[in-house]
Scaffold this motif. Structure first.
Motif, PDB file in Angstrom:
ATOM      1  N   GLU A 138       0.829  -1.206   0.000  1.00 38.56           N
ATOM      2  CA  GLU A 138       0.000   0.000   0.000  1.00 38.56           C
ATOM      3  C   GLU A 138       0.870   1.266   0.000  1.00 38.56           C
ATOM      4  O   GLU A 138       0.577   2.234  -0.710  1.00 38.56           O
ATOM      5  CB  GLU A 138      -0.918  -0.002   1.227  1.00 38.56           C
ATOM      6  N   ALA A 139       1.934   1.255   0.809  1.00 35.77           N
ATOM      7  CA  ALA A 139       2.819   2.419   0.856  1.00 35.77           C
ATOM      8  C   ALA A 139       3.452   2.672  -0.509  1.00 35.77           C
ATOM      9  O   ALA A 139       3.534   3.827  -0.974  1.00 35.77           O
ATOM     10  CB  ALA A 139       3.903   2.208   1.926  1.00 35.77           C
ATOM     11  N   ILE A 140       3.899   1.606  -1.167  1.00 37.71           N
ATOM     12  CA  ILE A 140       4.498   1.742  -2.499  1.00 37.71           C
ATOM     13  C   ILE A 140       3.472   2.293  -3.487  1.00 37.71           C
ATOM     14  O   ILE A 140       3.785   3.141  -4.330  1.00 37.71           O
ATOM     15  CB  ILE A 140       5.044   0.381  -2.969  1.00 37.71           C
ATOM     16  N   ALA A 141       2.222   1.837  -3.376  1.00 39.63           N
ATOM     17  CA  ALA A 141       1.179   2.263  -4.315  1.00 39.63           C
ATOM     18  C   ALA A 141       0.846   3.747  -4.179  1.00 39.63           C
ATOM     19  O   ALA A 141       0.697   4.456  -5.184  1.00 39.63           O
ATOM     20  CB  ALA A 141      -0.084   1.425  -4.120  1.00 39.63           C
ATOM     21  N   VAL A 142       0.712   4.234  -2.961  1.00 45.87           N
ATOM     22  CA  VAL A 142       0.345   5.645  -2.802  1.00 45.87           C
ATOM     23  C   VAL A 142       1.528   6.540  -3.168  1.00 45.87           C
ATOM     24  O   VAL A 142       1.352   7.642  -3.697  1.00 45.87           O
ATOM     25  CB  VAL A 142      -0.198   5.933  -1.386  1.00 45.87           C
ATOM     26  N   GLN A 177      -9.593  23.812  12.084  1.00 46.57           N
ATOM     27  CA  GLN A 177      -9.106  22.674  12.859  1.00 46.57           C
ATOM     28  C   GLN A 177      -7.642  22.408  12.534  1.00 46.57           C
ATOM     29  O   GLN A 177      -7.205  22.561  11.398  1.00 46.57           O
ATOM     30  CB  GLN A 177      -9.915  21.413  12.535  1.00 46.57           C
ATOM     31  N   LYS A 178      -6.890  21.978  13.552  1.00 47.15           N
ATOM     32  CA  LYS A 178      -5.521  21.562  13.307  1.00 47.15           C
ATOM     33  C   LYS A 178      -5.523  20.240  12.539  1.00 47.15           C
ATOM     34  O   LYS A 178      -6.305  19.346  12.829  1.00 47.15           O
ATOM     35  CB  LYS A 178      -4.760  21.406  14.630  1.00 47.15           C
ATOM     36  N   MET A 179      -4.637  20.156  11.558  1.00 46.12           N
ATOM     37  CA  MET A 179      -4.526  18.948  10.746  1.00 46.12           C
ATOM     38  C   MET A 179      -3.391  18.070  11.251  1.00 46.12           C
ATOM     39  O   MET A 179      -2.310  18.564  11.573  1.00 46.12           O
ATOM     40  CB  MET A 179      -4.242  19.293   9.278  1.00 46.12           C
ATOM     41  N   THR A 180      -3.634  16.779  11.275  1.00 46.29           N
ATOM     42  CA  THR A 180      -2.573  15.835  11.578  1.00 46.29           C
ATOM     43  C   THR A 180      -1.832  15.479  10.289  1.00 46.29           C
ATOM     44  O   THR A 180      -2.324  15.709   9.177  1.00 46.29           O
ATOM     45  CB  THR A 180      -3.143  14.549  12.187  1.00 46.29           C
ATOM     46  N   GLU A 181      -0.652  14.904  10.442  1.00 45.31           N
ATOM     47  CA  GLU A 181       0.088  14.419   9.274  1.00 45.31           C
ATOM     48  C   GLU A 181      -0.744  13.397   8.499  1.00 45.31           C
ATOM     49  O   GLU A 181      -0.766  13.404   7.269  1.00 45.31           O
ATOM     50  CB  GLU A 181       1.411  13.802   9.719  1.00 45.31           C
ATOM     51  N   LEU A 182      -1.423  12.513   9.217  1.00 50.19           N
ATOM     52  CA  LEU A 182      -2.282  11.509   8.583  1.00 50.19           C
ATOM     53  C   LEU A 182      -3.321  12.175   7.684  1.00 50.19           C
ATOM     54  O   LEU A 182      -3.574  11.730   6.552  1.00 50.19           O
ATOM     55  CB  LEU A 182      -2.977  10.673   9.663  1.00 50.19           C
ATOM     56  N   GLN A 183      -3.933  13.262   8.148  1.00 54.45           N
ATOM     57  CA  GLN A 183      -4.955  13.941   7.358  1.00 54.45           C
ATOM     58  C   GLN A 183      -4.376  14.589   6.113  1.00 54.45           C
ATOM     59  O   GLN A 183      -5.034  14.635   5.069  1.00 54.45           O
ATOM     60  CB  GLN A 183      -5.686  14.968   8.232  1.00 54.45           C
ATOM     61  N   VAL A 184      -3.153  15.082   6.190  1.00 53.06           N
ATOM     62  CA  VAL A 184      -2.501  15.619   4.994  1.00 53.06           C
ATOM     63  C   VAL A 184      -2.265  14.502   3.983  1.00 53.06           C
ATOM     64  O   VAL A 184      -2.555  14.636   2.792  1.00 53.06           O
ATOM     65  CB  VAL A 184      -1.173  16.313   5.362  1.00 53.06           C
ATOM     66  N   ILE A 185      -1.747  13.365   4.473  1.00 52.96           N
ATOM     67  CA  ILE A 185      -1.427  12.246   3.583  1.00 52.96           C
ATOM     68  C   ILE A 185      -2.686  11.682   2.932  1.00 52.96           C
ATOM     69  O   ILE A 185      -2.636  11.204   1.791  1.00 52.96           O
ATOM     70  CB  ILE A 185      -0.645  11.164   4.352  1.00 52.96           C
ATOM     71  N   ARG A 204       5.160   8.634   3.031  1.00 58.01           N
ATOM     72  CA  ARG A 204       5.530   8.046   4.331  1.00 58.01           C
ATOM     73  C   ARG A 204       4.803   6.736   4.637  1.00 58.01           C
ATOM     74  O   ARG A 204       5.405   5.798   5.130  1.00 58.01           O
ATOM     75  CB  ARG A 204       5.333   9.042   5.477  1.00 58.01           C
ATOM     76  N   TYR A 205       3.521   6.676   4.413  1.00 58.23           N
ATOM     77  CA  TYR A 205       2.728   5.462   4.638  1.00 58.23           C
ATOM     78  C   TYR A 205       1.397   5.653   3.938  1.00 58.23           C
ATOM     79  O   TYR A 205       1.060   6.759   3.494  1.00 58.23           O
ATOM     80  CB  TYR A 205       2.527   5.179   6.128  1.00 58.23           C
ATOM     81  N   HIS A 206       0.639   4.560   3.836  1.00 60.77           N
ATOM     82  CA  HIS A 206      -0.690   4.695   3.233  1.00 60.77           C
ATOM     83  C   HIS A 206      -1.699   5.007   4.332  1.00 60.77           C
ATOM     84  O   HIS A 206      -1.768   4.296   5.343  1.00 60.77           O
ATOM     85  CB  HIS A 206      -1.095   3.409   2.505  1.00 60.77           C
ATOM     86  N   PRO A 207      -2.515   6.045   4.148  1.00 65.11           N
ATOM     87  CA  PRO A 207      -3.400   6.458   5.247  1.00 65.11           C
ATOM     88  C   PRO A 207      -4.518   5.466   5.558  1.00 65.11           C
ATOM     89  O   PRO A 207      -4.958   5.390   6.708  1.00 65.11           O
ATOM     90  CB  PRO A 207      -3.975   7.791   4.759  1.00 65.11           C
ATOM     91  N   TYR A 208      -5.011   4.708   4.550  1.00 61.77           N
ATOM     92  CA  TYR A 208      -6.179   3.852   4.815  1.00 61.77           C
ATOM     93  C   TYR A 208      -5.856   2.749   5.827  1.00 61.77           C
ATOM     94  O   TYR A 208      -6.492   2.681   6.891  1.00 61.77           O
ATOM     95  CB  TYR A 208      -6.733   3.239   3.529  1.00 61.77           C
ATOM     96  N   PRO A 209      -4.899   1.854   5.542  1.00 57.89           N
ATOM     97  CA  PRO A 209      -4.646   0.801   6.538  1.00 57.89           C
ATOM     98  C   PRO A 209      -4.055   1.342   7.822  1.00 57.89           C
ATOM     99  O   PRO A 209      -4.280   0.766   8.898  1.00 57.89           O
ATOM    100  CB  PRO A 209      -3.666  -0.138   5.823  1.00 57.89           C
TER     101      PRO A 209
END
Length: 501
Positions: free
Chosen positions: A229-233, A280-288, A369-374
């Motif tokens: 998943e990380a490679i795909a995103v 609202q403050k955004m997390t890194e996850l929300q940006v990704i 950095r990582y895939h947000p869904y999983p």
């Protein structure tokens, strides 16, 4: 109306457990479609036990004289509504398919109108942030999920522990029988492909045609799942950057897009990034999340405008909602992630194992950095059983199967479809779309015609068939040429669907 007793091929489990067909009536929300219910056992190993009603909808074939039968569809999720997919079918399927088939959709058990998986909002809203930074975070999730799953089990009822894709495949066979079909014709997208794969394993001799678009790979453990998943995103993000560097219409054209993006991630990690429309403050996850969602269609123009907006520029033409999980209003929250947890073992033993997985993801995906869904889903699976453990697929039927995927899919990587096709064996043909986005049907004529021809005539293309972007070939079905505008598919297999709607 077909009843189960009229279908000679129904197996003993289905015959004992389901006693009638479907009483159709105009849908209240969409009177041009018909709606009904199919009653099935909650636990298929106890056919005489408690039951659940599966919501079903259909649009009848527009040319009864040319009708082949029923085409069962599912849009994925987990959490996607097949009933609503039928409502929108005229804009989603070719006129030829609508002419030849009754298009039938269902809300899978635990979803939408079929006894949805619900939790108390007061408990759900205590959810810790899904990206863990320490063993203390892991311990907090361990405690929270025990409370969450107990609450959701009490709120949902006994169905809470019977929603994996094997259960759904058995429901699909009951639906096939109730529709009066000797064999199943099915088109599933994204998570809907897993239901089709399980059906092929369980009922290989009852397959007429299975078109599986943008496939899950059920053989993956947690490490394989996260890394692919990380490679795909990351690949999808690379494609977006390449477009923006070449196309002057991109609002970030001529700028260092990767530097802007990394600055946004750093600001979010420091708690300094605010979502302009809400404050609202955004997390890194929300940006990704934007990198994944913006590439599903893809909708590169909106993605570029959103990144520019977050960096202090003008707002985009369409302002996306703040992505990711957040508090829900009202009394209940909806938790389709539980379905994923029953189909995949995404558990880790401790924070050290989690941190090691995330470090590998970060090396494989230096921008995203990582895939947000999983990443958003993983912690929820703690303290919850995986009832359909990951395994290599096995198909023993004679009917050919058609699997498809784009090369640059940010949600279900191309390699997932390639792996699934290999596991299903020589009867499975992989169709590759040399383009972008999640879901290939309808994006270009080439693959749309091939999928139509397969569903209508059960004819598969040669192994290794690829469709280029913007293929000019004549339409093999001679239907009126239409150029559908396909919106970004915002409902992915792991999208942040939380509140009952």
């Amino acid at each position: 109306m077909a009843t189960l007793s009229s279908v000679s091929t129904a197996n003993a489990e289905t015959r004992e457990a389901v006693t009638g067909g479907i009483a159709w009536a105009p849908c209240e929300e969409e009177p041009s479609a018909e709606c009904g219910k199919l009653t099935v056992p909650i636990d298929w190993s106890k056919p005489d036990g408690p039951t659940v009603d599966i919501a079903v909808a259909r649009r009848k074939a527009t040319d009864p004289a040319a009708r082949i039968g029923s085409l069962v569809i599912n849009p994925g999720g987990p959490g996607g509504s097949g009933v609503e997919a039928v409502y929108g079918a005229p804009g989603s399927y070719t006129e030829e398919l609508q002419r030849r088939f009754d298009i039938v959709g269902f809300d899978p058990r635990g979803v939408g109108r079929s006894n949805p998986l619900i939790c108390s909002a007061s408990v759900y809203n205590q959810m810790p942030h899904t990206v863990m930074r320490s063993q203390a975070d892991f311990d907090a999730w361990n405690a929270f999920t025990k409370k969450l799953h107990q609450d959701c089990r009490e709120r949902t009822g006994p169905l809470y522990d019977h929603v994996d894709s094997v259960d759904v495949a058995r429901d699909m066979d009951a639906l096939r029988a109730a529709l009066g079909e000797e064999k199943l014709t099915y088109y599933g997208i994204s998570y809907g492909t897993l239901m089709g794969q399980m059906y092929a394993e369980l009922f290989p001799d009852r397959v007429r045609a299975l078109a599986l678009d943008s496939n899950m790979d059920h053989s993956l453990g947690v490490a394989g799942f996260l890394t692919t998943e990380a490679i795909a995103v990351e690949d999808a993000f690379d494609q977006f950057v390449g477009w923006c560097e070449q196309d002057p219409s991109c609002v970030l054209h001529g700028k260092d897009i990767r530097a802007i993006w990394k600055d946004l991630l750093a600001k979010a990690r420091r708690g300094e990034l605010v979502y302009p429309s809400t404050g609202q403050k955004m997390t890194e996850l929300q940006v990704i999340y934007n990198a994944a969602l913006g590439n599903e269609g893809p909708d590169w123009r909106t993605l570029s405008q959103t990144i520019n907006w977050l960096a202090g520029g003008e707002p985009p033409d369409w302002v996306p909602p703040l992505p990711g999980r957040g508090p829900v209003e009202g009394d209940v929250a909806y938790l389709p992630t539980a379905i994923l947890c029953q189909d995949y073992n995404l558990k880790v033993r401790n924070y050290a194992e989690y941190a090691a997985l995330m470090a590998v993801n970060s090396k494989l995906a230096p921008d995203t950095r990582y895939h947000p869904y999983p990443t958003d889903d993983m912690p929820i699976c703690m303290n919850y059983p995986t009832t359909n453990p990951p395994h290599r697929l096995k198909y023993t039927g004679d009917a050919p199967l058609l699997l498809g995927n784009s090369l640059h899919d940010p949600a279900t990587p191309w390699i997932w479809s390639a792996n699934a096709a290999r596991q299903l064996g020589p009867k499975a043909v992989l169709l590759t779309y040399e383009g972008w986005g999640h879901r290939i049907y309808g994006k270009d004529k080439c693959q749309t015609d091939i999928i139509d021809e397969y569903l209508i005539s059960v004819k598969v293309p040669p192994h290794g068939t690829r469709c280029a972007v913007g293929t000019p070939e004549e339409n093999t079905l001679k239907r009126d040429s239409q150029s559908h505008k396909w919106p970004t598919d915002r409902l992915s297999w792991g999208g942040p669907v939380t509140a009952l709607r």
